[in-house]
Design a protein around this motif. Structure first.
Motif, PDB file in Angstrom:
ATOM      1  N   TYR A 174       0.754  -1.050   0.026  1.00 29.30           N
ATOM      2  CA  TYR A 174       0.012  -0.041  -0.145  1.00 29.30           C
ATOM      3  C   TYR A 174       0.992   1.278   0.020  1.00 29.30           C
ATOM      4  CZ  TYR A 174      -3.787  -3.076   1.168  1.00 29.30           C
ATOM      5  OH  TYR A 174      -4.747  -4.411   1.329  1.00 29.30           O
ATOM      6  N   TYR A 223       1.482   5.256   0.019  1.00 29.43           N
ATOM      7  CA  TYR A 223       0.763   6.491   0.385  1.00 29.43           C
ATOM      8  C   TYR A 223       1.806   7.607   0.216  1.00 29.43           C
ATOM      9  CZ  TYR A 223      -2.290   3.415   2.545  1.00 29.43           C
ATOM     10  OH  TYR A 223      -3.397   2.376   2.951  1.00 29.43           O
ATOM     11  N   SER A 239      -5.366  10.335   9.661  1.00 27.41           N
ATOM     12  CA  SER A 239      -4.406  10.726   8.351  1.00 27.41           C
ATOM     13  C   SER A 239      -3.058  11.033   8.816  1.00 27.41           C
ATOM     14  CB  SER A 239      -5.110  12.115   8.110  1.00 27.41           C
ATOM     15  OG  SER A 239      -4.969  13.223   8.953  1.00 27.41           O
ATOM     16  N   ASN A 246      -4.128   9.521   3.448  1.00 29.25           N
ATOM     17  CA  ASN A 246      -4.751   8.106   3.633  1.00 29.25           C
ATOM     18  C   ASN A 246      -5.717   7.869   2.374  1.00 29.25           C
ATOM     19  OD1 ASN A 246      -5.504   5.695   4.685  1.00 29.25           O
ATOM     20  ND2 ASN A 246      -6.445   6.590   6.639  1.00 29.25           N
ATOM     21  N   SER A 247      -5.027   7.903   1.324  1.00 32.91           N
ATOM     22  CA  SER A 247      -5.962   7.641   0.133  1.00 32.91           C
ATOM     23  C   SER A 247      -6.744   6.193  -0.255  1.00 32.91           C
ATOM     24  CB  SER A 247      -5.168   7.978  -1.260  1.00 32.91           C
ATOM     25  OG  SER A 247      -4.011   7.081  -1.150  1.00 32.91           O
ATOM     26  N   ARG A 248      -6.165   5.161   0.569  1.00 29.53           N
ATOM     27  CA  ARG A 248      -6.401   3.895   0.513  1.00 29.53           C
ATOM     28  C   ARG A 248      -7.134   3.038   1.855  1.00 29.53           C
ATOM     29  NH1 ARG A 248      -3.766  -0.483  -3.279  1.00 29.53           N
ATOM     30  NH2 ARG A 248      -5.203  -1.982  -3.488  1.00 29.53           N
TER      31      ARG A 248
END
Length: 369
Positions: free
Chosen positions: A7, A9, A125, A139-141
């Motif tokens: 993941y 970020y 966040s 925190n896009s995902r």
């Protein structure tokens, strides 16, 4: 099925955190170069290199000799020592070239640390990293699974990113009754045997003039000067924008194909040979077929789909998929439509190739085992 998923970020460290990150870049780079030199010397003298255990036992002595190594994350230094051993293992397995010394002038710098005792955490966040503490991040995902490690990276445009490796449980998608063959190309990116067509976005071509403008400005400025660095950052940002657009397109396309089809047949592309063509090399590199195949392969494994590969020497464009007769004149790329003289079927070049790929593709050796 348990898999390791990354993941990524973007992080926004404070100035003092940025300074500490760059210090960790330098310390990890020093440790890597030190053990790489030690490995080469050991191999030259004894014919044997160093294992990870050999490097790890020397690390405390190295920290005692250089006090500034104690100021950074110790787990990151251990991970660097492991990277030296892993890189030579891949080299002897003929998976990559011999490891080279790292340079502080390289536009991309990174280090990796492991999760232990809650030293990596997320709250809304905010992200917590070892030695850095809490910092703001995009925190896009939603993060899933158990965090295992984190890689902090600064790219050529100066932005900071973190990649969190997590252990995630993946469940197969519901089965569907659909099998398609896909023919990749440059005029159209993908043509499927079910009639679907996907246009080639040509992201590099979209930004080619702007990129050339800033590359000329960078070439005319004094290397190492402040204006040269500004132009270099502009060039890096354009390349980053192209890569982001291309990656987003590839992920959307491969995910759509995996969700809608149970079996996907593709052709084995020898991209390294095809890119030698001076007239098509730029367009082939822009299409990024290798990355498309890589994403399709691991997503098929994750979600229980079947990926089949057709032999590269199979005459998929020349053979009529209705009667099987081969027409050598179709080798000419300018022929986009043709009529089979045996059965009279009018063929679109790419769609006919997609049908033949669906018929000729077989399971790759690893899938059979």
């Amino acid at each position: 099925m348990l898999i390791h998923q990354a993941y990524k970020y973007r992080i926004y460290p404070k100035p003092e955190q940025q300074q500490l990150i760059r210090r960790m870049f330098g310390c990890c780079r020093f440790v890597f170069n030190y053990f790489l030199e030690t490995w080469n010397q050991s191999y030259a003298k004894t014919g044997k290199g160093l294992s990870y255990h050999d490097c790890a036992t020397q690390l405390p002595l190295l920290k005692a000799q250089y006090d500034w190594l104690k100021e950074v994350d110790s787990i990151a230094l251990q991970s660097t020592a492991r990277h030296v051993a892993d890189s030579f293992e891949r080299f002897f397995n003929k998976q990559n070239q011999a490891p080279r010394f790292k340079s502080r002038k390289h536009p991309i710098q990174s280090y990796t640390t492991k999760f232990t005792n809650g030293n990596i955490a997320i709250e809304g966040s905010r992200l917590k990293l070892p030695k850095l503490g809490w910092m703001r991040f995009a925190n896009s995902r939603k993060l899933e699974g158990r965090i295992m490690s984190a890689t902090v990276r600064q790219n050529a445009s100066g932005k900071f990113f973190v990649s969190l490796i997590c252990e995630v449980e993946k469940n197969p998608l519901p089965q569907v009754d659909a099998h398609i063959g896909i023919d990749l190309g440059l005029k159209e990116y993908a043509v499927c045997s079910n009639g679907e067509r996907y246009a080639n976005p040509r992201f590099y071509r979209q930004h080619e003039k702007t990129l050339a403008f800033w590359q000329r400005r960078m070439a005319r400025r004094t290397p190492g000067g402040s204006n040269w660095k500004k132009a270099k950052q502009h060039v890096a940002r354009i390349h980053e924008r192209i890569a982001n657009k291309r990656n987003n397109f590839l992920h959307q396309l491969t995910t759509k194909l995996i969700r809608e089809n149970q079996t996907i047949s593709i052709e084995h592309l020898r991209v390294a040979s095809m890119i030698q063509n001076p007239k098509l090399s730029k367009s082939i590199a822009d299409a990024s077929w290798g990355e498309w195949v890589r994403q399709l392969t691991y997503k098929a494994r994750w979600y229980g789909r079947i990926l089949r590969i057709a032999d590269p020497f199979e005459p998929t464009s020349q053979r009529c998929h209705v009667c099987g007769m081969i027409h050598p004149e179709v080798k000419n790329l300018a022929v986009r439509q043709w009529t089979c003289i045996a059965c009279g079927t009018l063929h679109d070049r790419d769609e006919n190739a997609a049908h033949n790929i669906a018929q000729a593709a077989v399971l790759p050796p690893l899938t059979k085992r």
